[in-house]
Design a protein around this motif. Structure first.
Motif, mmCIF file in Angstrom:
data_model
loop_
_atom_site.group_PDB
_atom_site.id
_atom_site.type_symbol
_atom_site.label_atom_id
_atom_site.label_comp_id
_atom_site.label_asym_id
_atom_site.label_seq_id
_atom_site.Cartn_x
_atom_site.Cartn_y
_atom_site.Cartn_z
ATOM 1 N N ILE A 259 -17.776 -27.503 4.331
ATOM 2 C CA ILE A 259 -19.207 -27.235 4.442
ATOM 3 C C ILE A 259 -19.413 -25.726 4.356
ATOM 4 N N ILE A 260 -20.303 -25.288 3.485
ATOM 5 C CA ILE A 260 -20.662 -23.869 3.381
ATOM 6 C C ILE A 260 -22.147 -23.736 3.703
ATOM 7 N N TYR A 261 -22.475 -22.781 4.585
ATOM 8 C CA TYR A 261 -23.876 -22.646 4.993
ATOM 9 C C TYR A 261 -24.145 -21.214 5.440
ATOM 10 N N PRO A 262 -25.362 -20.723 5.237
ATOM 11 C CA PRO A 262 -25.679 -19.364 5.691
ATOM 12 C C PRO A 262 -25.678 -19.252 7.219
ATOM 13 N N ILE A 263 -25.251 -18.106 7.706
ATOM 14 C CA ILE A 263 -25.359 -17.800 9.129
ATOM 15 C C ILE A 263 -26.829 -17.569 9.450
ATOM 16 N N GLY A 264 -27.306 -18.156 10.532
ATOM 17 C CA GLY A 264 -28.709 -18.045 10.893
ATOM 18 C C GLY A 264 -29.081 -16.693 11.474
ATOM 19 N N SER A 265 -30.367 -16.557 11.771
ATOM 20 C CA SER A 265 -30.891 -15.286 12.259
ATOM 21 C C SER A 265 -30.306 -14.885 13.601
ATOM 22 N N ALA A 266 -30.103 -15.844 14.489
ATOM 23 C CA ALA A 266 -29.658 -15.525 15.844
ATOM 24 C C ALA A 266 -28.288 -14.854 15.848
ATOM 25 N N ILE A 267 -27.371 -15.373 15.061
ATOM 26 C CA ILE A 267 -26.032 -14.785 14.991
ATOM 27 C C ILE A 267 -25.995 -13.650 13.973
ATOM 28 N N GLY A 268 -26.722 -13.815 12.879
ATOM 29 C CA GLY A 268 -26.748 -12.780 11.853
ATOM 30 C C GLY A 268 -27.300 -11.459 12.355
ATOM 31 N N ALA A 269 -28.202 -11.513 13.332
ATOM 32 C CA ALA A 269 -28.771 -10.289 13.893
ATOM 33 C C ALA A 269 -27.717 -9.419 14.557
ATOM 34 N N HIS A 270 -26.612 -10.016 14.979
ATOM 35 C CA HIS A 270 -25.530 -9.277 15.638
ATOM 36 C C HIS A 270 -24.354 -9.007 14.693
ATOM 37 N N ALA A 271 -24.071 -9.968 13.823
ATOM 38 C CA ALA A 271 -22.907 -9.825 12.949
ATOM 39 C C ALA A 271 -23.224 -9.044 11.686
ATOM 40 N N GLY A 272 -24.459 -9.184 11.200
ATOM 41 C CA GLY A 272 -24.887 -8.423 10.047
ATOM 42 C C GLY A 272 -24.607 -9.102 8.719
ATOM 43 N N PRO A 273 -25.240 -8.591 7.649
ATOM 44 C CA PRO A 273 -24.980 -9.126 6.310
ATOM 45 C C PRO A 273 -23.529 -8.884 5.905
ATOM 46 N N GLY A 274 -23.003 -9.799 5.107
ATOM 47 C CA GLY A 274 -21.625 -9.672 4.646
ATOM 48 C C GLY A 274 -20.600 -10.337 5.546
ATOM 49 N N THR A 275 -21.034 -10.902 6.655
ATOM 50 C CA THR A 275 -20.116 -11.610 7.542
ATOM 51 C C THR A 275 -19.609 -12.892 6.871
ATOM 52 N N ILE A 276 -18.337 -13.165 7.050
ATOM 53 C CA ILE A 276 -17.743 -14.423 6.578
ATOM 54 C C ILE A 276 -17.030 -15.051 7.771
ATOM 55 N N ALA A 277 -17.334 -16.307 8.058
ATOM 56 C CA ALA A 277 -16.751 -16.990 9.214
ATOM 57 C C ALA A 277 -16.166 -18.331 8.793
ATOM 58 N N LEU A 278 -15.054 -18.687 9.403
ATOM 59 C CA LEU A 278 -14.291 -19.883 9.044
ATOM 60 C C LEU A 278 -13.992 -20.687 10.301
ATOM 61 N N PHE A 279 -14.153 -21.999 10.212
ATOM 62 C CA PHE A 279 -14.000 -22.862 11.379
ATOM 63 C C PHE A 279 -13.199 -24.114 11.009
ATOM 64 N N PHE A 280 -12.228 -24.462 11.852
ATOM 65 C CA PHE A 280 -11.388 -25.628 11.610
ATOM 66 C C PHE A 280 -10.770 -26.045 12.937
ATOM 67 N N LEU A 281 -9.980 -27.114 12.913
ATOM 68 C CA LEU A 281 -9.351 -27.631 14.124
ATOM 69 C C LEU A 281 -7.885 -27.249 14.183
ATOM 70 N N ASP A 282 -7.387 -27.031 15.396
ATOM 71 C CA ASP A 282 -5.961 -26.774 15.568
ATOM 72 C C ASP A 282 -5.165 -28.060 15.758
ATOM 73 N N ASP A 283 -5.839 -29.192 15.661
ATOM 74 C CA ASP A 283 -5.194 -30.497 15.787
ATOM 75 C C ASP A 283 -5.965 -31.489 14.910
ATOM 76 N N ALA A 284 -5.543 -32.727 14.918
ATOM 77 C CA ALA A 284 -6.207 -33.748 14.114
ATOM 78 C C ALA A 284 -7.546 -34.100 14.723
ATOM 79 N N PRO A 285 -8.507 -34.537 13.906
ATOM 80 C CA PRO A 285 -9.758 -35.063 14.459
ATOM 81 C C PRO A 285 -9.481 -36.222 15.406
ATOM 82 N N LYS A 286 -10.317 -36.332 16.425
ATOM 83 C CA LYS A 286 -10.149 -37.379 17.434
ATOM 84 C C LYS A 286 -10.317 -38.751 16.791
ATOM 85 N N SER A 287 -9.359 -39.624 17.031
ATOM 86 C CA SER A 287 -9.441 -40.969 16.431
ATOM 87 C C SER A 287 -10.277 -41.879 17.296
#
Length: 287
Positions: A259-287
């Motif tokens: 999933i790719i999506y723009p960072i919203g205003s609330a977080i973007g106001a602190h991180a700024g333009p050009g931020t790239i963030a990545l999110f994943f799990l350190d284990d398998a999805p819960k079965s």
């Protein structure tokens, strides 16, 4: 009555997911150039990034207890259990506002079911927790099973991100003024992660081109079971680099979904333009 899932705009959940799973969203406030706006409602992230590039310094404010009270009560008056997944309490007072509202309703209606969970996450780290939780609700799981699912993902989500300009983190107190100046002079790009809900520096990388490759490598070091995973990437008005990261991850790990999506205003106001963030799990999805 069915459970109602609520998130705040710090989750950066895509609109199609909010609509598909009937997830309610409450907005944080963005203060910009003397005006107050509601994230994703009366201001867009593009507005915020344009203003920041022009020298403005937006600030944000938590959701108020009154706003949560009205939202929670809408559903508890219908007899529906409410689950609210909150933006990390280490980064916002929104979780505490929700707890105040919950207590008010509990005092008035002891039979009300309101469950407030601190995700200790931000952006689509928070959003992925909500996404998996919404799927559990859609699958018809019990309230306790849904809560167990939410807590599982809270404990297994990984955040990795970088910012384009250290000045924005310096304004928010995440790095010192000297670090921001030196980093800018040397073209150092910080790699950060989230630990116990807080932003924590991970590595310093010289050169923007190397950052994307390093982020893709960290997926292998910290994650597993990628074929079963949804991986999320959010960006501060830089879809090109977000797609570049997605392509590297897709080629190396073949995840179930990205999933790719723009960072919203609330977080973007602190991180700024050009931020790239990545999110994943350190284990398998819960079965």
């Amino acid at each position: 009555m069915s459970m109602k899932l609520i998130v705040d705009s710090g989750s950066d959940l895509p609109q199609n997911i909010l609509e598909e799973y009937d997830i309610d969203l409450v907005s944080l406030t963005v203060h910009l150039d003397g005006q107050d706006y509601y994230d994703r409602d009366t201001i867009s992230s593009q507005d915020v990034y344009n203003a920041m590039r022009s020298g403005s310094a937006p600030k944000t404010a938590q959701v108020t207890p009154d706003a949560f009270y009205e939202r929670f009560k809408t559903y508890t008056d219908e007899g529906r259990p409410v689950i609210y997944l909150a933006f990390s309490s280490e980064l916002s007072g929104t979780f505490q506002s929700a707890m105040i509202a919950k207590q008010q309703i509990d005092d008035q209606n002891p039979d009300a079911e309101i469950y407030v969970i601190d995700t200790r996450a931000a952006s689509m780290g928070h959003g992925l927790i909500a996404y998996y939780t919404a799927k559990a609700i859609a699958d018809g799981q019990s309230v306790q099973d849904v809560l167990d699912t939410a807590h599982y993902y809270v404990n297994h989500i990984v955040h990795i991100f970088t910012v384009d300009d250290l000045e924005y983190l310096q304004r928010g107190g995440r790095v010192s003024k000297a670090q921001a100046f030196v980093g800018g002079m040397l073209k150092i790009k910080p790699l950060l992660h989230v630990e116990d809900g807080k932003l924590v520096p991970l590595e310093k990388i010289r050169g923007a081109k190397k950052v994307i490759g390093r982020m893709a490598d960290v997926v292998q070091e910290r994650g597993q079971h990628f074929h079963d995973q949804t991986i999320a990437i959010t960006h501060g008005d830089d879809e090109k680099r977000a797609q570049e990261l997605a392509n590297q991850i897709r080629d190396k790990y073949q995840p179930k979904e990205i999933i790719i999506y723009p960072i919203g205003s609330a977080i973007g106001a602190h991180a700024g333009p050009g931020t790239i963030a990545l999110f994943f799990l350190d284990d398998a999805p819960k079965s």
